[in-house]
Design a protein around this motif. Structure first.
Motif, PDB file in Angstrom:
ATOM      1  N   ASP A   1       0.918  -1.214   0.029  1.00 30.59           N
ATOM      2  CA  ASP A   1       0.128  -0.055  -0.113  1.00 30.59           C
ATOM      3  C   ASP A   1       0.773   1.192   0.083  1.00 30.59           C
TER       4      ASP A   1
ATOM      5  N   ILE B   1       0.010   4.333   0.645  1.00 34.49           N
ATOM      6  CA  ILE B   1      -0.196   5.381   1.883  1.00 34.49           C
ATOM      7  C   ILE B   1      -0.786   4.468   2.774  1.00 34.49           C
ATOM      8  N   ASP B   2      -1.168   4.926   3.916  1.00 33.06           N
ATOM      9  CA  ASP B   2      -1.756   4.197   4.907  1.00 33.06           C
ATOM     10  C   ASP B   2      -3.256   4.082   4.733  1.00 33.06           C
ATOM     11  N   LEU B   3      -3.453   3.121   3.615  1.00 26.78           N
ATOM     12  CA  LEU B   3      -4.770   3.364   3.205  1.00 26.78           C
ATOM     13  C   LEU B   3      -5.803   2.910   4.244  1.00 26.78           C
TER      14      LEU B   3
ATOM     15  N   HIS C   1      -5.917   3.104   7.501  1.00 24.88           N
ATOM     16  CA  HIS C   1      -6.323   4.210   8.469  1.00 24.88           C
ATOM     17  C   HIS C   1      -7.002   5.585   7.847  1.00 24.88           C
ATOM     18  N   LYS C   2      -6.969   5.481   6.552  1.00 27.62           N
ATOM     19  CA  LYS C   2      -7.323   6.540   5.855  1.00 27.62           C
ATOM     20  C   LYS C   2      -9.206   6.075   5.825  1.00 27.62           C
ATOM     21  N   CYS C   3      -9.528   4.789   5.663  1.00 23.72           N
ATOM     22  CA  CYS C   3     -10.791   4.218   5.566  1.00 23.72           C
ATOM     23  C   CYS C   3     -11.205   3.945   6.848  1.00 23.72           C
TER      24      CYS C   3
ATOM     25  N   LYS D   1     -10.948   3.984  11.366  1.00 21.54           N
ATOM     26  CA  LYS D   1     -10.361   4.896  12.652  1.00 21.54           C
ATOM     27  C   LYS D   1     -10.469   3.889  13.729  1.00 21.54           C
TER      28      LYS D   1
ATOM     29  N   VAL E   1     -15.035   6.410   5.358  1.00 20.88           N
ATOM     30  CA  VAL E   1     -15.172   6.672   3.779  1.00 20.88           C
ATOM     31  C   VAL E   1     -16.670   5.919   3.798  1.00 20.88           C
TER      32      VAL E   1
ATOM     33  N   GLU F   1     -12.566   1.961  -2.404  1.00 18.93           N
ATOM     34  CA  GLU F   1     -11.445   2.527  -2.119  1.00 18.93           C
ATOM     35  C   GLU F   1     -10.058   1.388  -2.104  1.00 18.93           C
TER      36      GLU F   1
ATOM     37  N   SER G   1      -7.275   1.213  -4.989  1.00 16.32           N
ATOM     38  CA  SER G   1      -5.774   1.029  -4.998  1.00 16.32           C
ATOM     39  C   SER G   1      -5.330  -0.301  -5.430  1.00 16.32           C
TER      40      SER G   1
END
Length: 581
Positions: A164, A166-168, A170-172, A174, A221, A227, A231
């Protein structure tokens, strides 16, 4: 009498086709039309082959493999129906067959009607062929979608993949901490961790002794699955671009559509990631045709066989439409069918045995089995004729008719409960305290549970909680899919032997093959610990012993304090509790 009726009926069916043959031979217009039809079919085959080859060289064939297959299948009926329709329009417009009429015995009495039936037959066959290949495409697409969903669930479980960008995750999502202090943690430790970012990260990675995570996740999200899919497609686009531009491990530009294949389609790319534990796929690292050779021994799936069944049903329907009595035809060929059936008796037994093994999941490729003949190895390939079992040391193959395995007694070491005991037996001197020996064996087992790993760093010994979780690292899987209660390591005081006190140390490993490396490593650890604490392994003495036991006892007692510390720290397992195993 019955035989005469069958012969007359079959003769009538044959004479019908002879009449059609005479019709084609007697009319110049229908001969020309038939010639144009044959040339058109050959032209369609050439165009279809050229188009299919062109599609295989295009990027969308790799990015959208199901759409690519759909396009290649649909093009064939498009051209065929266009040809048939054009010929029908031409025949009706120019009235090619009006000048001549030959009456046939069936319901079609004119050349135009007969030729129209031939054209419709070709249309039906082409449409049947198309449907027979479109259904497996839809089934395969559904299967790949299910696998994609499983990959997504695995991604959530791992909190992201290594590739990945980015830290996908924790983007999606929490992480939300629990409201109460979890097991295996004090209130003070829990509250201190909640105050810092590092502490919260530790709590997010924390697992209880039962392997259960704490807290929950709040979705950030609208559709995290979409998402994640985006990716993954971006990763594949990079993989494909690296292949075709030469920015890869091989250092050369890989060409799409080559045979053997040099670039993975996206479904194969996902499958390879799945096999490798979702590690990144580096372009150009495998030789051409690697994926195809790797899968060449796999049995055909239902979706691969389905087109033959559907198209066969269409052919039978067309034969019936032409007026052939299927019952009479089957009766006339019954003798031949019986002869073929007797010749293929064993083949059919193997085939149905193959179906039973697959349906009941008795065993599968890659599982470790022991046959009633004593042969022990891995199931390499199951076919509808024979089954191959590979020796664990790759020294031989057992080739067994599949039908024999249905009634055979088979021990499956890999079925569902993936726990195999690794047992090390050892004898110690009568001068050593057995309680101290038991404690040191427990220590050896505890060390082995943490230290015995494979080449990928995964623990070979099953345990309630993976030791990596104590270091805030993801579990290697040694604590997954455990359906029974285990308490490891297990120490047993077996018996008083002639010259030794006999003990055994038990641990449970993840599969049959893992026990051998585990036992080797445990013996190495055992040698170190016995030497450290002066636990003596006696020689097999059968002569009169004339040693100085008092002196040896004094030597051994010098380390009593150290050995008693081991008892305090590790205990003696369940030796002091009584009860049955």
């Amino acid at each position: 009498m019955a035989e005469d009726e069958i012969i007359d009926a079959v003769t009538g069916q044959v004479s019908q086709f002879q009449g059609i043959t005479q019709l084609l031979a007697s009319n110049e217009s229908i001969q020309i039309a038939f010639t144009v039809l044959v040339i058109g079919i050959i032209g369609i085959a050439i165009v279809y082959r050229t188009f299919s080859n062109w599609v295989r060289h295009q990027k969308f064939h790799y990015v959208r493999p199901h759409f690519s297959r759909f396009v290649r299948v649909v093009v064939l009926p498009f051209f065929a129906i266009a040809l048939i329709t054009s010929m029908n329009v031409y025949i009706q417009s120019f009235e090619l067959f009006e000048e001549s009429e030959i009456v046939l015995e069936d319901e079609f009495s004119t050349p135009s009607e007969t030729f129209a039936k031939i054209l419709n037959t070709i249309n039906i066959l082409v449409i049947g062929y198309t449907i027979a290949h479109l259904i497996p495409i839809a089934l395969n697409k559904r299967e790949k979608s299910n696998l994609e969903r499983e990959d997504y669930e695995r991604w959530k479980e791992l909190r992201g993949f290594a590739d990945d960008e980015i830290d996908l995750f924790h983007k999606c999502f929490k992480w939300v901490p629990p409201k109460h202090t979890p097991e295996d943690m004090t209130d003070e430790e829990f509250q201190n961790n909640l105050r810092t970012a590092e502490g919260k990260k530790f709590l997010e990675e924390f697992r209880t002794t039962k392997g259960i995570p704490i807290g929950s996740y709040e979705q950030l999200v609208k559709n995290p699955f979409e998402e994640w899919k985006k990716s993954e497609r971006v990763k594949y686009q990079k993989y494909y671009n690296d292949c075709v531009t030469g920015n890869n491990q091989s250092g050369k530009k890989l060409k799409p559509g080559q045979d053997p294949e040099e670039i993975y389609p996206i479904d194969t790319w996902r499958e390879e990631k799945r096999f490798s534990g979702y590690e990144p796929i580096i372009s150009g690292t495998k030789p051409p045709g690697y994926a195809k050779r790797k899968r060449k021994d796999l049995p055909k799936s239902f979706s691969q066989i389905l087109p033959l069944g559907i198209f066969g049903a269409v052919v039978i329907g067309v034969i019936s439409w032409w007026g052939i009595d299927l019952v009479l035809l089957a009766t006339a060929t019954g003798g031949l069918a019986i002869g073929i059936g007797l010749a293929l008796q064993e083949t059919m037994q193997n085939y149905f045995a193959y179906i039973l093994i697959r349906k009941d999941k008795i065993f599968a490729e890659g599982e470790r089995v022991k046959l009633d003949t004593g042969y022990n190895g891995y199931v390499h390939k199951i076919t509808s004729r024979v089954t191959y079992v590979r020796d664990a040391l790759n020294e031989s193959y057992a080739v067994i008719p599949t039908r024999q395995l249905v009634n055979a007694q088979i021990i499956n070491y890999s079925k569902e409960i993936k726990m195999v005991p690794a047992i090390v037996d050892v004898g110690v001197s009568y001068l050593n305290n057995p309680r101290q020996v038991a404690a040191i064996l427990v220590k050896i087992g505890k060390r082995a549970m943490k230290e015995v790993i494979d080449e990928k760093g995964r623990h070979l010994i099953r345990q309630q909680r993976c030791p990596y979780l104590q270091k805030n690292r993801p579990s290697c899987g040694c604590d997954k899919d455990i359906h029974i209660d285990i308490n490891q390591p297990v120490v047993r005081f077996n018996k008083f032997n002639d010259s030794s006190l006999d003990f055994s140390l038990w641990v449970y490993v993840r599969d049959y093959g893992a026990q051998f490396k585990t036992k080797t490593d445990m013996r190495m650890i055992m040698y170190e610990e016995f030497k450290k604490y002066d636990i003596r392994i006696p020689w097999p003495i059968r002569t009169v012993y004339q040693g100085d036991e008092k002196r040896e006892g004094e030597e051994i007692s010098k380390l009593d304090e150290e050995r008693n510390k081991v008892i305090d720290e590790y205990g003696i397992g369940d030796l002091g509790r009584g009860g049955e195993e």
